[in-house]
Design a protein around this motif. Structure first.
Motif, PDB file in Angstrom:
ATOM      1  N   GLY A   1      98.449 -67.722  10.477  1.00 53.84           N
ATOM      2  CA  GLY A   1      98.765 -67.379  11.914  1.00 53.84           C
ATOM      3  C   GLY A   1      98.962 -65.996  12.351  1.00 53.84           C
ATOM      4  N   LEU A   2      99.119 -65.718  13.459  1.00 52.81           N
ATOM      5  CA  LEU A   2      99.260 -64.343  14.111  1.00 52.81           C
ATOM      6  C   LEU A   2     100.744 -63.905  13.706  1.00 52.81           C
ATOM      7  CD1 LEU A   2      97.675 -62.523  15.829  1.00 52.81           C
ATOM      8  CD2 LEU A   2      98.728 -63.700  17.877  1.00 52.81           C
ATOM      9  N   GLY A   3     101.792 -64.523  13.556  1.00 52.56           N
ATOM     10  CA  GLY A   3     103.041 -64.016  13.462  1.00 52.56           C
ATOM     11  C   GLY A   3     103.543 -63.721  14.673  1.00 52.56           C
ATOM     12  N   GLY A   4     104.503 -62.784  14.637  1.00 51.95           N
ATOM     13  CA  GLY A   4     105.293 -62.396  15.995  1.00 51.95           C
ATOM     14  C   GLY A   4     104.835 -60.794  16.085  1.00 51.95           C
ATOM     15  N   PHE A   5     105.401 -60.534  17.236  1.00 52.96           N
ATOM     16  CA  PHE A   5     105.261 -59.051  17.688  1.00 52.96           C
ATOM     17  C   PHE A   5     106.375 -58.498  18.584  1.00 52.96           C
ATOM     18  CE2 PHE A   5     103.188 -55.832  20.562  1.00 52.96           C
ATOM     19  CZ  PHE A   5     102.785 -54.904  19.483  1.00 52.96           C
ATOM     20  N   ALA A   6     106.944 -57.482  17.985  1.00 56.43           N
ATOM     21  CA  ALA A   6     108.251 -56.764  18.726  1.00 56.43           C
ATOM     22  C   ALA A   6     109.219 -57.773  19.022  1.00 56.43           C
ATOM     23  CB  ALA A   6     107.723 -56.061  19.893  1.00 56.43           C
ATOM     24  N   GLY A   7     109.511 -58.563  17.761  1.00 56.86           N
ATOM     25  CA  GLY A   7     110.506 -59.570  17.686  1.00 56.86           C
ATOM     26  C   GLY A   7     110.440 -61.051  18.333  1.00 56.86           C
ATOM     27  N   ASP A   8     108.966 -61.142  19.109  1.00 52.75           N
ATOM     28  CA  ASP A   8     108.723 -62.384  19.670  1.00 52.75           C
ATOM     29  C   ASP A   8     107.734 -63.157  19.107  1.00 52.75           C
ATOM     30  OD1 ASP A   8     110.421 -61.990  21.921  1.00 52.75           O
ATOM     31  OD2 ASP A   8     109.287 -61.067  23.213  1.00 52.75           O
TER      32      ASP A   8
ATOM     33  N   SER B   1     106.235 -65.563  20.730  1.00 49.65           N
ATOM     34  CA  SER B   1     105.447 -66.395  21.834  1.00 49.65           C
ATOM     35  C   SER B   1     105.542 -65.337  23.132  1.00 49.65           C
ATOM     36  CB  SER B   1     105.912 -67.771  22.167  1.00 49.65           C
ATOM     37  OG  SER B   1     107.376 -67.537  22.608  1.00 49.65           O
ATOM     38  N   GLY B   2     104.839 -65.628  24.210  1.00 44.74           N
ATOM     39  CA  GLY B   2     104.857 -64.902  25.403  1.00 44.74           C
ATOM     40  C   GLY B   2     104.225 -63.687  25.438  1.00 44.74           C
ATOM     41  N   ARG B   3     104.496 -63.008  26.349  1.00 41.20           N
ATOM     42  CA  ARG B   3     103.830 -61.602  26.860  1.00 41.20           C
ATOM     43  C   ARG B   3     103.650 -60.659  25.414  1.00 41.20           C
ATOM     44  NH1 ARG B   3     103.745 -56.460  27.527  1.00 41.20           N
ATOM     45  NH2 ARG B   3     102.557 -55.540  29.152  1.00 41.20           N
ATOM     46  N   ARG B   4     104.414 -60.494  24.635  1.00 42.59           N
ATOM     47  CA  ARG B   4     104.508 -59.559  23.667  1.00 42.59           C
ATOM     48  C   ARG B   4     103.274 -60.322  22.712  1.00 42.59           C
ATOM     49  NH1 ARG B   4     110.698 -58.051  22.431  1.00 42.59           N
ATOM     50  NH2 ARG B   4     110.920 -56.751  24.398  1.00 42.59           N
ATOM     51  N   LEU B   5     103.221 -61.315  22.284  1.00 44.06           N
ATOM     52  CA  LEU B   5     102.262 -61.877  21.662  1.00 44.06           C
ATOM     53  C   LEU B   5     100.874 -61.764  22.207  1.00 44.06           C
ATOM     54  CD1 LEU B   5     102.580 -63.001  18.613  1.00 44.06           C
ATOM     55  CD2 LEU B   5     102.395 -65.293  19.634  1.00 44.06           C
ATOM     56  N   GLU B   6     100.761 -61.793  23.500  1.00 40.88           N
ATOM     57  CA  GLU B   6      99.577 -61.804  23.956  1.00 40.88           C
ATOM     58  C   GLU B   6      99.121 -60.221  23.932  1.00 40.88           C
ATOM     59  OE1 GLU B   6      97.420 -63.818  25.217  1.00 40.88           O
ATOM     60  OE2 GLU B   6      98.866 -65.144  24.273  1.00 40.88           O
ATOM     61  N   VAL B   7      99.986 -59.554  24.093  1.00 37.33           N
ATOM     62  CA  VAL B   7      99.785 -58.012  23.932  1.00 37.33           C
ATOM     63  C   VAL B   7      99.250 -57.657  22.235  1.00 37.33           C
ATOM     64  CG1 VAL B   7     100.740 -55.717  23.584  1.00 37.33           C
ATOM     65  CG2 VAL B   7     101.309 -56.884  25.580  1.00 37.33           C
ATOM     66  N   LYS B   8      99.733 -58.324  21.400  1.00 33.67           N
ATOM     67  CA  LYS B   8      99.450 -58.238  20.180  1.00 33.67           C
ATOM     68  C   LYS B   8      97.908 -58.732  19.942  1.00 33.67           C
ATOM     69  CE  LYS B   8     100.582 -59.557  15.164  1.00 33.67           C
ATOM     70  NZ  LYS B   8     101.570 -60.029  14.308  1.00 33.67           N
ATOM     71  N   ARG B   9      97.674 -60.036  20.585  1.00 34.73           N
ATOM     72  CA  ARG B   9      96.378 -60.428  20.579  1.00 34.73           C
ATOM     73  C   ARG B   9      95.358 -59.779  21.332  1.00 34.73           C
ATOM     74  NH1 ARG B   9      99.037 -65.525  21.662  1.00 34.73           N
ATOM     75  NH2 ARG B   9      98.559 -67.031  19.877  1.00 34.73           N
ATOM     76  N   TRP B  10      95.847 -59.031  22.293  1.00 27.67           N
ATOM     77  CA  TRP B  10      94.838 -58.078  23.119  1.00 27.67           C
ATOM     78  C   TRP B  10      94.400 -56.842  21.993  1.00 27.67           C
ATOM     79  CZ3 TRP B  10      93.977 -53.139  24.389  1.00 27.67           C
ATOM     80  CH2 TRP B  10      93.084 -52.857  25.339  1.00 27.67           C
ATOM     81  N   LEU B  11      95.407 -56.304  21.570  1.00 30.48           N
ATOM     82  CA  LEU B  11      95.313 -55.152  20.538  1.00 30.48           C
ATOM     83  C   LEU B  11      94.470 -55.389  19.596  1.00 30.48           C
ATOM     84  CD1 LEU B  11      98.903 -53.822  20.819  1.00 30.48           C
ATOM     85  CD2 LEU B  11      96.830 -52.591  21.661  1.00 30.48           C
ATOM     86  N   LEU B  12      94.416 -56.564  18.848  1.00 31.86           N
ATOM     87  CA  LEU B  12      93.808 -57.207  17.642  1.00 31.86           C
ATOM     88  C   LEU B  12      92.168 -57.087  18.257  1.00 31.86           C
ATOM     89  CD1 LEU B  12      96.277 -59.121  15.842  1.00 31.86           C
ATOM     90  CD2 LEU B  12      95.307 -56.906  15.088  1.00 31.86           C
ATOM     91  N   ARG B  13      91.990 -57.905  19.409  1.00 30.80           N
ATOM     92  CA  ARG B  13      90.613 -58.098  19.906  1.00 30.80           C
ATOM     93  C   ARG B  13      90.138 -56.952  20.222  1.00 30.80           C
ATOM     94  NH1 ARG B  13      93.068 -63.011  22.586  1.00 30.80           N
ATOM     95  NH2 ARG B  13      93.426 -61.486  24.162  1.00 30.80           N
ATOM     96  N   HIS B  14      90.662 -56.063  20.785  1.00 29.16           N
ATOM     97  CA  HIS B  14      90.257 -54.632  21.084  1.00 29.16           C
ATOM     98  C   HIS B  14      89.751 -53.964  19.891  1.00 29.16           C
ATOM     99  CE1 HIS B  14      90.108 -50.880  23.244  1.00 29.16           C
ATOM    100  NE2 HIS B  14      90.885 -50.319  22.317  1.00 29.16           N
ATOM    101  N   GLU B  15      90.411 -54.094  18.735  1.00 24.05           N
ATOM    102  CA  GLU B  15      90.237 -53.470  17.557  1.00 24.05           C
ATOM    103  C   GLU B  15      89.219 -54.238  16.805  1.00 24.05           C
ATOM    104  OE1 GLU B  15      93.722 -52.615  15.454  1.00 24.05           O
ATOM    105  OE2 GLU B  15      94.337 -51.151  16.928  1.00 24.05           O
ATOM    106  N   GLY B  16      88.622 -55.310  17.423  1.00 24.64           N
ATOM    107  CA  GLY B  16      87.619 -56.054  16.728  1.00 24.64           C
ATOM    108  C   GLY B  16      87.885 -57.212  15.663  1.00 24.64           C
ATOM    109  N   VAL B  17      89.033 -57.495  15.891  1.00 23.67           N
ATOM    110  CA  VAL B  17      89.548 -58.687  14.740  1.00 23.67           C
ATOM    111  C   VAL B  17      89.420 -59.968  15.393  1.00 23.67           C
ATOM    112  CG1 VAL B  17      91.796 -59.693  13.698  1.00 23.67           C
ATOM    113  CG2 VAL B  17      91.443 -56.997  13.759  1.00 23.67           C
ATOM    114  N   ALA B  18      88.565 -60.540  14.581  1.00 22.40           N
ATOM    115  CA  ALA B  18      87.905 -61.822  14.994  1.00 22.40           C
ATOM    116  C   ALA B  18      88.992 -62.846  15.001  1.00 22.40           C
ATOM    117  CB  ALA B  18      86.769 -62.231  14.397  1.00 22.40           C
TER     118      ALA B  18
END
Length: 157
Positions: A129-136, A138-155
């Motif tokens: 799975g995705l793991g965490g981001f900035a200590g979270d 779930s929630g907004r920070r994990l959505e930021v991680k998803r957005w950044l990865l999608r923006h970079e082409g990670v499928a």
């Protein structure tokens, strides 16, 4: 240390610098006014141009000087993060193996990263799975991680 808000597709981020050196990025700035021309005008142009370029084209490489305050171990992890190419990910375990460390220690160093986006801790994921981001995890920070990865082409996000 000067700070400016910078408007991004993720919302405003706070950018911190000293002289010609980037020292930090806050994805959730607190206590700063919204982006306006006066705060953006104070941000060194080369930092603003590279951030704008990244949000337009994820292939942008950051080449400005960084001053990352952290332990020697954290700086080793952050250096390894910068070696992960755009569009690729590594697991916490992969980095731990590369550094002769433990996955949990890599995760803690990622959590302490003072310059997310530029030092791409978002490219580190869990084995399952995705793991965490900035200590979270779930929630907004994990959505930021998803957005950044999608923006970079990670499928697989």
């Amino acid at each position: 240390m000067p700070s400016s808000l910078f408007d991004t597709p993720l919302g405003p981020i706070a950018v911190h610098w000293q002289g010609e050196t980037l020292t930090g990025i806050d994805l959730e700035p607190l206590g700063l006014a919204g982006p306006d021309s006066s705060s953006l005008a104070s941000l060194p142009g080369w930092i603003a141009r590279q951030l704008e370029a990244y949000f337009t084209c994820s292939e942008t490489r950051f080449d400005f000087p960084l001053a990352l305050a952290g332990t020697p171990y954290q700086r080793r992890v952050w250096s390894a993060l910068q070696a992960i190419p755009v569009g690729e990910t590594r697991t916490y375990g992969d980095l731990a193996h590369e550094l002769g460390s433990a996955a949990r220690a890599v995760g803690q160093a990622c959590r302490s990263n003072p310059c997310p986006i530029v030092v791409p801790c978002h490219r580190v994921v869990a084995k399952q799975g995705l793991g965490g981001f900035a200590g979270d995890t779930s929630g907004r920070r994990l959505e930021v991680k998803r957005w950044l990865l999608r923006h970079e082409g990670v499928a697989h996000v």
